[in-house]
Design a protein around this motif. Structure first.
Motif, mmCIF file in Angstrom:
data_model
loop_
_atom_site.group_PDB
_atom_site.id
_atom_site.type_symbol
_atom_site.label_atom_id
_atom_site.label_comp_id
_atom_site.label_asym_id
_atom_site.label_seq_id
_atom_site.Cartn_x
_atom_site.Cartn_y
_atom_site.Cartn_z
ATOM 1 N N UNK A 292 1.521 3.803 4.227
ATOM 2 C CA UNK A 292 2.340 2.820 4.898
ATOM 3 C C UNK A 292 2.120 1.479 4.293
ATOM 4 N N UNK A 293 0.826 1.176 3.572
ATOM 5 C CA UNK A 293 0.661 -0.113 3.079
ATOM 6 C C UNK A 293 0.116 -1.036 4.217
ATOM 7 N N UNK A 294 -0.230 -0.478 5.316
ATOM 8 C CA UNK A 294 -0.787 -1.431 6.431
ATOM 9 C C UNK A 294 -2.183 -1.793 5.980
ATOM 10 N N UNK A 295 -3.112 -0.788 5.544
ATOM 11 C CA UNK A 295 -4.279 -1.126 5.059
ATOM 12 C C UNK A 295 -4.405 -1.127 3.495
ATOM 13 N N UNK A 490 1.260 16.404 -7.183
ATOM 14 C CA UNK A 490 0.500 15.064 -7.396
ATOM 15 C C UNK A 490 1.128 13.773 -7.022
ATOM 16 N N UNK A 491 2.032 13.702 -7.817
ATOM 17 C CA UNK A 491 2.683 12.080 -7.927
ATOM 18 C C UNK A 491 3.677 11.860 -6.821
ATOM 19 N N UNK A 492 4.329 12.799 -6.198
ATOM 20 C CA UNK A 492 5.412 12.563 -5.299
ATOM 21 C C UNK A 492 4.735 11.499 -3.921
ATOM 22 N N UNK A 493 3.887 11.853 -3.591
ATOM 23 C CA UNK A 493 3.205 11.068 -2.361
ATOM 24 C C UNK A 493 2.992 9.626 -3.011
ATOM 25 N N UNK A 494 2.011 9.398 -3.805
ATOM 26 C CA UNK A 494 1.961 7.910 -4.115
ATOM 27 C C UNK A 494 3.138 7.030 -4.695
ATOM 28 N N UNK A 495 4.110 8.137 -5.183
ATOM 29 C CA UNK A 495 5.292 7.307 -5.718
ATOM 30 C C UNK A 495 6.099 6.683 -4.519
ATOM 31 N N UNK A 496 5.940 7.457 -3.445
ATOM 32 C CA UNK A 496 7.010 7.162 -2.559
ATOM 33 C C UNK A 496 6.262 6.374 -1.319
#
Length: 500
Positions: A292-295, A490-496
Protein backbone atom coordinates in the motif's frame (compact mmCIF):
# COMPACT_ATOMS: atom_id res chain seq x y z
CA UNK A 1 13.92 -23.76 16.78
CA UNK A 2 14.14 -22.40 20.27
CA UNK A 3 16.44 -25.21 21.41
CA UNK A 4 18.84 -24.69 18.50
CA UNK A 5 21.56 -22.07 18.31
CA UNK A 6 21.60 -20.36 14.94
CA UNK A 7 24.86 -18.97 13.66
CA UNK A 8 25.94 -17.95 10.19
CA UNK A 9 27.91 -19.94 7.67
CA UNK A 10 30.51 -18.55 5.25
CA UNK A 11 27.81 -17.11 3.01
CA UNK A 12 26.01 -15.25 5.77
CA UNK A 13 23.06 -17.68 5.71
CA UNK A 14 21.91 -18.96 9.06
CA UNK A 15 22.81 -22.53 9.96
CA UNK A 16 22.82 -24.57 13.15
CA UNK A 17 25.70 -25.60 15.33
CA UNK A 18 24.62 -29.22 14.93
CA UNK A 19 25.42 -28.96 11.24
CA UNK A 20 29.04 -27.94 11.61
CA UNK A 21 31.28 -29.51 9.01
CA UNK A 22 32.80 -32.90 9.85
CA UNK A 23 36.51 -33.32 10.49
CA UNK A 24 38.30 -32.98 7.14
CA UNK A 25 39.64 -36.24 5.69
CA UNK A 26 42.77 -36.69 3.60
CA UNK A 27 40.97 -36.31 0.26
CA UNK A 28 39.41 -33.03 1.43
CA UNK A 29 42.80 -31.70 2.53
CA UNK A 30 44.37 -32.68 -0.81
CA UNK A 31 41.53 -30.98 -2.71
CA UNK A 32 41.87 -27.86 -0.55
CA UNK A 33 45.61 -27.50 -1.16
CA UNK A 34 45.15 -28.35 -4.83
CA UNK A 35 42.60 -25.55 -5.26
CA UNK A 36 44.75 -23.19 -3.20
CA UNK A 37 47.77 -23.93 -5.41
CA UNK A 38 45.66 -23.42 -8.54
CA UNK A 39 44.54 -20.04 -7.14
CA UNK A 40 48.16 -18.98 -6.69
CA UNK A 41 48.96 -20.00 -10.26
CA UNK A 42 46.04 -17.95 -11.65
CA UNK A 43 47.04 -14.95 -9.53
CA UNK A 44 50.64 -15.24 -10.80
CA UNK A 45 49.45 -15.41 -14.41
CA UNK A 46 47.34 -12.26 -13.91
CA UNK A 47 50.09 -10.27 -12.22
CA UNK A 48 53.22 -11.34 -14.10
CA UNK A 49 52.10 -12.05 -17.69
CA UNK A 50 53.19 -9.07 -19.78
CA UNK A 51 50.76 -7.42 -22.20
CA UNK A 52 47.83 -9.49 -20.95
CA UNK A 53 44.62 -8.14 -22.57
CA UNK A 54 42.23 -6.41 -20.20
CA UNK A 55 39.43 -8.83 -21.10
CA UNK A 56 41.67 -11.79 -20.21
CA UNK A 57 42.46 -10.14 -16.88
CA UNK A 58 38.74 -9.86 -16.15
CA UNK A 59 38.01 -13.48 -17.10
CA UNK A 60 40.96 -14.78 -15.05
CA UNK A 61 39.85 -12.64 -12.08
CA UNK A 62 36.40 -14.23 -12.17
CA UNK A 63 37.98 -17.69 -12.47
CA UNK A 64 40.27 -16.91 -9.53
CA UNK A 65 37.32 -15.92 -7.35
CA UNK A 66 35.48 -19.17 -8.23
CA UNK A 67 38.50 -21.36 -7.44
CA UNK A 68 39.06 -19.50 -4.17
CA UNK A 69 35.42 -20.07 -3.16
CA UNK A 70 35.65 -23.76 -4.05
CA UNK A 71 38.71 -23.93 -1.78
CA UNK A 72 36.46 -23.02 1.14
CA UNK A 73 37.55 -19.40 1.54
CA UNK A 74 34.77 -17.06 2.74
CA UNK A 75 32.86 -15.89 -0.35
CA UNK A 76 33.34 -12.20 0.44
CA UNK A 77 37.09 -12.57 0.98
CA UNK A 78 37.46 -14.77 -2.12
CA UNK A 79 35.73 -12.22 -4.37
CA UNK A 80 37.48 -9.25 -2.75
CA UNK A 81 40.93 -10.85 -2.94
CA UNK A 82 40.50 -11.85 -6.58
CA UNK A 83 39.18 -8.37 -7.35
CA UNK A 84 42.22 -6.79 -5.71
CA UNK A 85 44.56 -8.86 -7.90
CA UNK A 86 42.64 -7.85 -11.02
CA UNK A 87 42.60 -4.17 -10.04
CA UNK A 88 46.33 -4.24 -9.35
CA UNK A 89 46.98 -5.54 -12.87
CA UNK A 90 44.54 -3.18 -14.59
CA UNK A 91 45.15 0.09 -12.74
CA UNK A 92 48.05 -0.33 -10.33
CA UNK A 93 48.42 -0.34 -6.56
CA UNK A 94 46.99 3.15 -6.14
CA UNK A 95 43.65 1.98 -7.58
CA UNK A 96 43.61 -0.92 -5.11
CA UNK A 97 44.32 1.46 -2.21
CA UNK A 98 41.61 3.93 -3.27
CA UNK A 99 39.10 1.12 -3.79
CA UNK A 100 39.66 -0.37 -0.35
CA UNK A 101 39.39 3.06 1.23
CA UNK A 102 36.09 3.69 -0.51
CA UNK A 103 34.34 0.30 -0.75
CA UNK A 104 33.72 -0.47 2.96
CA UNK A 105 31.67 2.70 3.34
CA UNK A 106 29.92 2.81 -0.04
CA UNK A 107 28.93 -0.88 0.20
CA UNK A 108 27.17 -0.41 3.51
CA UNK A 109 26.00 3.22 3.42
CA UNK A 110 22.85 2.51 1.43
CA UNK A 111 19.37 3.25 2.73
CA UNK A 112 17.91 0.35 0.73
CA UNK A 113 20.28 -2.12 2.43
CA UNK A 114 19.34 -0.94 5.91
CA UNK A 115 16.44 -3.37 5.72
CA UNK A 116 18.84 -6.36 5.94
CA UNK A 117 19.63 -6.15 9.69
CA UNK A 118 15.96 -5.47 10.44
CA UNK A 119 14.72 -8.53 8.52
CA UNK A 120 17.42 -10.69 10.12
CA UNK A 121 16.52 -9.41 13.60
CA UNK A 122 12.85 -10.12 12.93
CA UNK A 123 13.55 -13.70 11.84
CA UNK A 124 15.92 -14.41 14.72
CA UNK A 125 13.49 -12.95 17.27
CA UNK A 126 10.61 -15.03 15.90
CA UNK A 127 12.74 -18.14 16.25
CA UNK A 128 14.04 -17.24 19.72
CA UNK A 129 10.54 -16.53 21.02
CA UNK A 130 9.34 -19.73 19.32
CA UNK A 131 6.64 -17.95 17.32
CA UNK A 132 7.33 -20.26 14.37
CA UNK A 133 7.56 -23.50 16.34
CA UNK A 134 3.83 -24.31 16.16
CA UNK A 135 3.32 -23.76 12.44
CA UNK A 136 3.59 -27.49 11.66
CA UNK A 137 1.11 -28.43 14.39
CA UNK A 138 -1.43 -25.96 13.04
CA UNK A 139 -0.89 -27.08 9.44
CA UNK A 140 -1.23 -30.72 10.51
CA UNK A 141 -4.57 -30.01 12.21
CA UNK A 142 -6.01 -28.62 8.98
CA UNK A 143 -4.23 -30.66 6.28
CA UNK A 144 -3.22 -33.91 7.97
CA UNK A 145 -6.18 -35.94 6.63
CA UNK A 146 -5.23 -35.33 2.98
CA UNK A 147 -3.29 -38.00 1.05
CA UNK A 148 0.30 -37.35 2.13
CA UNK A 149 -1.14 -34.91 4.67
CA UNK A 150 1.94 -34.82 6.91
CA UNK A 151 4.12 -33.96 3.91
CA UNK A 152 1.62 -31.31 2.78
CA UNK A 153 1.65 -29.87 6.32
CA UNK A 154 5.46 -29.84 6.26
CA UNK A 155 5.41 -28.02 2.93
CA UNK A 156 3.08 -25.24 4.09
CA UNK A 157 4.81 -24.98 7.47
CA UNK A 158 8.00 -24.41 5.46
CA UNK A 159 6.24 -21.63 3.55
CA UNK A 160 5.29 -20.04 6.87
CA UNK A 161 8.83 -20.37 8.19
CA UNK A 162 10.13 -18.89 4.93
CA UNK A 163 8.13 -15.77 5.58
CA UNK A 164 9.84 -15.36 8.94
CA UNK A 165 13.30 -16.82 8.58
CA UNK A 166 14.51 -16.43 5.00
CA UNK A 167 17.22 -19.06 5.66
CA UNK A 168 16.91 -22.31 3.72
CA UNK A 169 19.25 -24.20 6.04
CA UNK A 170 17.54 -23.03 9.23
CA UNK A 171 14.10 -23.96 7.82
CA UNK A 172 15.23 -27.44 6.73
CA UNK A 173 16.83 -28.06 10.10
CA UNK A 174 13.81 -26.87 12.09
CA UNK A 175 11.39 -28.92 9.97
CA UNK A 176 13.63 -31.96 9.63
CA UNK A 177 14.10 -32.52 13.35
CA UNK A 178 10.34 -32.31 13.92
CA UNK A 179 8.61 -33.67 10.84
CA UNK A 180 10.86 -36.45 9.49
CA UNK A 181 10.29 -38.66 12.61
CA UNK A 182 6.54 -37.96 12.41
CA UNK A 183 6.38 -39.00 8.76
CA UNK A 184 8.55 -42.10 9.15
CA UNK A 185 6.46 -43.26 12.13
CA UNK A 186 3.34 -42.82 10.00
CA UNK A 187 4.76 -45.13 7.31
CA UNK A 188 5.98 -42.53 4.82
CA UNK A 189 8.73 -43.55 2.44
CA UNK A 190 12.07 -41.90 3.32
CA UNK A 191 12.29 -40.32 -0.14
CA UNK A 192 9.12 -38.26 0.37
CA UNK A 193 9.86 -37.47 4.04
CA UNK A 194 13.31 -36.07 3.27
CA UNK A 195 12.51 -34.61 -0.15
CA UNK A 196 9.67 -32.41 1.11
CA UNK A 197 11.84 -31.09 3.98
CA UNK A 198 14.63 -30.13 1.57
CA UNK A 199 12.28 -28.42 -0.90
CA UNK A 200 10.35 -26.63 1.86
CA UNK A 201 13.67 -25.16 2.94
CA UNK A 202 14.27 -23.67 -0.50
CA UNK A 203 11.14 -21.52 -0.12
CA UNK A 204 13.08 -19.42 2.40
CA UNK A 205 14.97 -17.69 -0.40
CA UNK A 206 11.87 -16.82 -2.39
CA UNK A 207 8.94 -15.92 -0.14
CA UNK A 208 9.36 -12.41 1.31
CA UNK A 209 10.78 -11.04 3.46
CA UNK A 210 13.84 -12.64 1.84
CA UNK A 211 17.31 -11.34 2.71
CA UNK A 212 18.68 -12.95 -0.47
CA UNK A 213 16.29 -10.87 -2.59
CA UNK A 214 17.32 -7.72 -0.71
CA UNK A 215 20.96 -8.54 -1.47
CA UNK A 216 20.08 -9.09 -5.13
CA UNK A 217 18.27 -5.74 -5.15
CA UNK A 218 21.39 -4.10 -3.75
CA UNK A 219 23.63 -5.63 -6.43
CA UNK A 220 21.21 -5.12 -9.34
CA UNK A 221 20.13 -1.68 -8.05
CA UNK A 222 16.43 -2.51 -8.14
CA UNK A 223 13.97 -1.00 -5.60
CA UNK A 224 13.72 -3.32 -2.59
CA UNK A 225 9.95 -3.10 -2.02
CA UNK A 226 8.90 -4.06 -5.57
CA UNK A 227 11.63 -6.72 -5.67
CA UNK A 228 10.21 -8.44 -2.59
CA UNK A 229 6.64 -8.17 -3.86
CA UNK A 230 7.69 -9.63 -7.23
CA UNK A 231 8.61 -12.88 -5.49
CA UNK A 232 5.41 -13.22 -3.45
CA UNK A 233 3.09 -14.74 -6.09
CA UNK A 234 5.78 -17.08 -7.55
CA UNK A 235 6.69 -18.15 -4.01
CA UNK A 236 3.11 -18.93 -3.01
CA UNK A 237 2.51 -20.58 -6.39
CA UNK A 238 5.56 -22.80 -5.83
CA UNK A 239 4.37 -23.82 -2.34
CA UNK A 240 0.89 -24.56 -3.72
CA UNK A 241 2.33 -26.58 -6.63
CA UNK A 242 4.42 -28.64 -4.20
CA UNK A 243 1.31 -29.33 -2.11
CA UNK A 244 -0.73 -30.42 -5.15
CA UNK A 245 2.15 -32.63 -6.30
CA UNK A 246 2.23 -34.43 -2.94
CA UNK A 247 -1.53 -35.00 -2.88
CA UNK A 248 -1.59 -36.33 -6.46
CA UNK A 249 1.37 -38.66 -6.00
CA UNK A 250 0.08 -40.01 -2.67
CA UNK A 251 -3.38 -40.51 -4.18
CA UNK A 252 -1.86 -42.60 -6.98
CA UNK A 253 0.49 -44.48 -4.62
CA UNK A 254 -0.91 -44.46 -1.04
CA UNK A 255 2.16 -46.33 0.26
CA UNK A 256 4.24 -43.24 -0.49
CA UNK A 257 2.47 -41.19 2.19
CA UNK A 258 -0.55 -42.75 3.96
CA UNK A 259 -3.36 -40.56 5.27
CA UNK A 260 -3.01 -39.53 8.90
CA UNK A 261 -5.17 -41.43 11.38
CA UNK A 262 -5.13 -38.58 13.90
CA UNK A 263 -8.51 -36.88 14.13
CA UNK A 264 -8.83 -33.20 14.99
CA UNK A 265 -12.09 -31.60 16.07
CA UNK A 266 -13.11 -28.24 14.66
CA UNK A 267 -12.48 -26.77 18.09
CA UNK A 268 -8.87 -28.03 18.03
CA UNK A 269 -8.39 -26.69 14.53
CA UNK A 270 -9.68 -23.25 15.42
CA UNK A 271 -7.56 -23.15 18.59
CA UNK A 272 -4.48 -24.04 16.51
CA UNK A 273 -4.96 -20.79 14.59
CA UNK A 274 -4.24 -18.84 17.78
CA UNK A 275 -0.67 -20.20 17.72
CA UNK A 276 -0.02 -18.78 14.25
CA UNK A 277 -1.75 -15.44 14.86
CA UNK A 278 1.48 -13.55 15.69
CA UNK A 279 3.24 -14.74 12.52
CA UNK A 280 0.18 -13.91 10.42
CA UNK A 281 -0.10 -10.41 11.88
CA UNK A 282 3.58 -9.71 11.27
CA UNK A 283 3.37 -10.83 7.64
CA UNK A 284 0.24 -8.76 7.00
CA UNK A 285 1.99 -5.78 8.58
CA UNK A 286 5.09 -6.13 6.41
CA UNK A 287 3.67 -7.16 3.04
CA UNK A 288 0.49 -5.09 3.34
CA UNK A 289 2.44 -2.04 4.48
CA UNK A 290 4.85 -2.25 1.54
CA UNK A 291 2.13 -2.97 -1.03
CA UNK A 292 0.00 0.00 0.00
CA UNK A 293 3.01 2.29 0.27
CA UNK A 294 2.37 3.01 3.95
CA UNK A 295 5.83 1.68 4.80
CA UNK A 296 9.09 1.75 2.93
CA UNK A 297 10.89 -1.64 3.10
CA UNK A 298 13.13 -0.33 5.89
CA UNK A 299 10.15 0.92 7.90
CA UNK A 300 8.38 -2.41 7.29
CA UNK A 301 11.45 -4.24 8.57
CA UNK A 302 11.60 -2.04 11.66
CA UNK A 303 7.91 -2.55 12.48
CA UNK A 304 8.27 -6.27 11.76
CA UNK A 305 11.22 -6.61 14.14
CA UNK A 306 9.43 -4.69 16.92
CA UNK A 307 6.25 -6.71 16.37
CA UNK A 308 8.22 -9.99 16.47
CA UNK A 309 9.77 -9.06 19.81
CA UNK A 310 6.58 -7.77 21.44
CA UNK A 311 4.25 -10.50 20.13
CA UNK A 312 6.83 -13.18 20.89
CA UNK A 313 7.03 -11.96 24.47
CA UNK A 314 3.28 -11.52 24.94
CA UNK A 315 2.32 -14.86 23.34
CA UNK A 316 5.17 -16.79 24.96
CA UNK A 317 5.13 -18.90 28.11
CA UNK A 318 7.61 -16.68 29.98
CA UNK A 319 6.45 -13.05 30.16
CA UNK A 320 9.07 -11.87 32.61
CA UNK A 321 11.09 -8.76 31.80
CA UNK A 322 14.30 -10.72 32.37
CA UNK A 323 13.38 -13.23 29.66
CA UNK A 324 12.54 -10.38 27.28
CA UNK A 325 15.88 -8.65 27.87
CA UNK A 326 17.91 -11.88 27.55
CA UNK A 327 16.15 -12.91 24.35
CA UNK A 328 16.51 -9.49 22.74
CA UNK A 329 20.23 -9.34 23.57
CA UNK A 330 20.78 -12.83 22.16
CA UNK A 331 18.84 -11.91 19.01
CA UNK A 332 20.89 -8.74 18.58
CA UNK A 333 24.17 -10.67 18.88
CA UNK A 334 23.07 -13.20 16.23
CA UNK A 335 21.84 -10.39 13.99
CA UNK A 336 25.19 -8.58 14.23
CA UNK A 337 27.06 -11.75 13.21
CA UNK A 338 24.77 -12.32 10.22
CA UNK A 339 24.88 -8.70 9.06
CA UNK A 340 28.68 -8.51 9.26
CA UNK A 341 29.03 -11.57 7.04
CA UNK A 342 26.52 -10.28 4.47
CA UNK A 343 28.11 -6.84 4.19
CA UNK A 344 31.51 -8.45 3.71
CA UNK A 345 29.99 -10.20 0.71
CA UNK A 346 28.69 -6.90 -0.66
CA UNK A 347 32.12 -5.29 -0.27
CA UNK A 348 33.61 -8.11 -2.33
CA UNK A 349 30.98 -7.60 -5.05
CA UNK A 350 31.76 -3.87 -5.30
CA UNK A 351 35.47 -4.64 -5.80
CA UNK A 352 34.72 -7.26 -8.46
CA UNK A 353 32.28 -4.90 -10.21
CA UNK A 354 35.09 -2.38 -10.70
CA UNK A 355 37.26 -5.08 -12.29
CA UNK A 356 34.41 -6.09 -14.59
CA UNK A 357 33.92 -2.46 -15.65
CA UNK A 358 37.62 -1.72 -16.20
CA UNK A 359 38.36 -4.96 -18.06
CA UNK A 360 35.36 -4.76 -20.37
CA UNK A 361 34.35 -8.37 -19.61
CA UNK A 362 30.65 -7.51 -19.40
CA UNK A 363 30.76 -5.79 -22.81
CA UNK A 364 32.65 -8.73 -24.30
CA UNK A 365 30.11 -11.23 -22.95
CA UNK A 366 27.24 -9.05 -24.20
CA UNK A 367 28.71 -8.85 -27.70
CA UNK A 368 29.43 -12.59 -27.76
CA UNK A 369 25.90 -13.58 -26.72
CA UNK A 370 24.30 -11.02 -29.04
CA UNK A 371 26.33 -12.36 -31.97
CA UNK A 372 24.82 -15.82 -31.41
CA UNK A 373 21.43 -14.47 -32.46
CA UNK A 374 19.61 -16.10 -29.56
CA UNK A 375 16.03 -15.19 -28.77
CA UNK A 376 15.07 -14.08 -25.28
CA UNK A 377 13.53 -17.49 -24.57
CA UNK A 378 16.56 -19.49 -25.75
CA UNK A 379 18.88 -17.24 -23.75
CA UNK A 380 16.90 -17.79 -20.53
CA UNK A 381 16.61 -21.54 -21.13
CA UNK A 382 20.38 -21.60 -21.61
CA UNK A 383 20.83 -19.76 -18.32
CA UNK A 384 18.91 -22.54 -16.54
CA UNK A 385 21.53 -25.03 -17.73
CA UNK A 386 24.45 -22.70 -16.84
CA UNK A 387 23.19 -22.06 -13.32
CA UNK A 388 22.57 -25.73 -12.64
CA UNK A 389 26.19 -26.38 -13.62
CA UNK A 390 27.43 -23.53 -11.40
CA UNK A 391 25.33 -24.90 -8.56
CA UNK A 392 27.37 -28.10 -8.61
CA UNK A 393 30.30 -26.35 -6.97
CA UNK A 394 29.13 -22.90 -5.83
CA UNK A 395 26.86 -21.62 -3.09
CA UNK A 396 23.64 -19.97 -4.24
CA UNK A 397 24.38 -16.53 -2.82
CA UNK A 398 27.85 -16.65 -4.35
CA UNK A 399 26.28 -17.32 -7.76
CA UNK A 400 24.08 -14.25 -7.42
CA UNK A 401 26.91 -11.99 -6.31
CA UNK A 402 29.30 -13.21 -9.00
CA UNK A 403 27.01 -13.35 -12.03
CA UNK A 404 24.61 -10.41 -11.66
CA UNK A 405 27.23 -7.68 -12.35
CA UNK A 406 28.33 -9.62 -15.45
CA UNK A 407 24.84 -10.36 -16.77
CA UNK A 408 23.23 -6.93 -16.29
CA UNK A 409 24.35 -5.51 -19.68
CA UNK A 410 23.23 -8.74 -21.39
CA UNK A 411 19.82 -8.54 -19.74
CA UNK A 412 19.45 -4.98 -21.00
CA UNK A 413 20.02 -6.08 -24.60
CA UNK A 414 17.20 -8.65 -24.29
CA UNK A 415 14.97 -6.09 -22.53
CA UNK A 416 14.62 -8.37 -19.49
CA UNK A 417 13.24 -6.72 -16.35
CA UNK A 418 15.73 -6.87 -13.49
CA UNK A 419 12.81 -7.24 -11.04
CA UNK A 420 11.62 -10.30 -12.94
CA UNK A 421 15.14 -11.68 -13.31
CA UNK A 422 15.67 -11.53 -9.54
CA UNK A 423 12.79 -13.97 -9.04
CA UNK A 424 13.97 -16.14 -11.94
CA UNK A 425 17.49 -16.30 -10.54
CA UNK A 426 16.44 -17.11 -6.98
CA UNK A 427 14.36 -20.07 -8.22
CA UNK A 428 17.41 -21.28 -10.15
CA UNK A 429 19.52 -20.94 -7.02
CA UNK A 430 16.91 -22.95 -5.09
CA UNK A 431 17.24 -25.80 -7.59
CA UNK A 432 21.03 -25.66 -7.35
CA UNK A 433 20.71 -26.10 -3.57
CA UNK A 434 19.14 -29.56 -3.93
CA UNK A 435 20.33 -31.07 -7.23
CA UNK A 436 23.25 -33.54 -7.38
CA UNK A 437 26.17 -33.92 -7.30
CA UNK A 438 26.57 -31.20 -4.65
CA UNK A 439 23.07 -30.13 -3.60
CA UNK A 440 24.14 -28.65 -0.27
CA UNK A 441 20.63 -28.66 1.19
CA UNK A 442 20.11 -32.32 0.25
CA UNK A 443 23.30 -33.27 2.08
CA UNK A 444 22.17 -31.33 5.14
CA UNK A 445 18.76 -33.03 5.19
CA UNK A 446 20.46 -36.42 4.76
CA UNK A 447 22.68 -35.64 7.71
CA UNK A 448 19.65 -34.72 9.82
CA UNK A 449 17.88 -37.92 8.77
CA UNK A 450 20.98 -39.99 9.63
CA UNK A 451 20.51 -39.14 13.30
CA UNK A 452 19.01 -42.20 15.10
CA UNK A 453 16.70 -39.87 17.03
CA UNK A 454 15.26 -38.69 13.72
CA UNK A 455 15.17 -41.74 11.45
CA UNK A 456 13.28 -44.04 13.85
CA UNK A 457 15.80 -46.83 13.25
CA UNK A 458 15.38 -46.74 9.46
CA UNK A 459 18.25 -46.41 7.02
CA UNK A 460 17.95 -43.20 5.00
CA UNK A 461 20.35 -43.07 2.06
CA UNK A 462 21.52 -39.95 0.26
CA UNK A 463 19.97 -41.41 -2.90
CA UNK A 464 16.60 -41.35 -1.09
CA UNK A 465 16.92 -37.60 -0.61
CA UNK A 466 17.89 -36.96 -4.23
CA UNK A 467 15.06 -39.24 -5.39
CA UNK A 468 12.63 -37.35 -3.16
CA UNK A 469 13.57 -33.90 -4.45
CA UNK A 470 13.53 -34.92 -8.13
CA UNK A 471 9.73 -34.58 -8.50
CA UNK A 472 9.80 -31.15 -6.85
CA UNK A 473 12.68 -30.04 -9.09
CA UNK A 474 10.59 -30.89 -12.16
CA UNK A 475 7.72 -28.86 -10.68
CA UNK A 476 10.01 -25.86 -10.10
CA UNK A 477 11.32 -26.18 -13.65
CA UNK A 478 7.75 -25.97 -14.95
CA UNK A 479 7.22 -22.80 -12.88
CA UNK A 480 10.44 -21.36 -14.34
CA UNK A 481 9.21 -22.00 -17.88
CA UNK A 482 5.86 -20.45 -16.98
CA UNK A 483 7.69 -17.35 -15.71
CA UNK A 484 9.56 -17.08 -19.02
CA UNK A 485 6.37 -17.12 -21.07
CA UNK A 486 4.19 -15.26 -18.57
CA UNK A 487 6.43 -12.69 -16.81
CA UNK A 488 3.30 -11.00 -15.41
CA UNK A 489 3.25 -13.72 -12.73
CA UNK A 490 6.12 -11.88 -11.06
CA UNK A 491 5.55 -8.35 -12.34
CA UNK A 492 1.82 -7.83 -11.76
CA UNK A 493 2.01 -7.28 -7.98
CA UNK A 494 4.85 -4.70 -7.96
CA UNK A 495 3.30 -2.87 -10.93
CA UNK A 496 -0.03 -2.47 -9.14
CA UNK A 497 1.48 -1.57 -5.77
CA UNK A 498 2.63 1.71 -4.28
CA UNK A 499 5.83 0.08 -2.97
CA UNK A 500 9.10 1.96 -3.12
Amino acid sequence: MSDTTLVTDHTGVARTDDLAAPTPNRNFIRAYWGNFGFSLIIAAVILFTPDLPDTAVGVLTILLSIVAMVSGIHVGIAIMGAGAVGLWKLAGTSAVAVTFEDVPFTSAASWSLSVIPLFILMGVAMGRFNLTGKLFTSAQAWLGRLPGGLAVSTNFAGAGLAASSGSSIAISYALGRTTIPEMLRAGYKPSLATGVVAMSGTLGMLIPPSVVLVIYAGVAETPVGPQLLAALIPGLLTALAYGVLIVVRCSIDPTLGPRSTTHYTWGQRLRSLVDVTPVTLILILIIGGMYTGIFTPTEAGAFGAIAAILLGWLFGDDRSVGHLVRTVLTSLRETAAGVASIFLLLMGVHVLTRVVALSGVADWITETITSLGLSRTLFLLGLIFVFLILGMFMDGLAMILLTVPILMPVLATFDISLLWFGVFMVILVELALVTPPIGMLSYIVHRIASNPEVNEGMTVRLSDVFKGVSWFVVTSAVILVALIFFPEIALWLPETSAAE
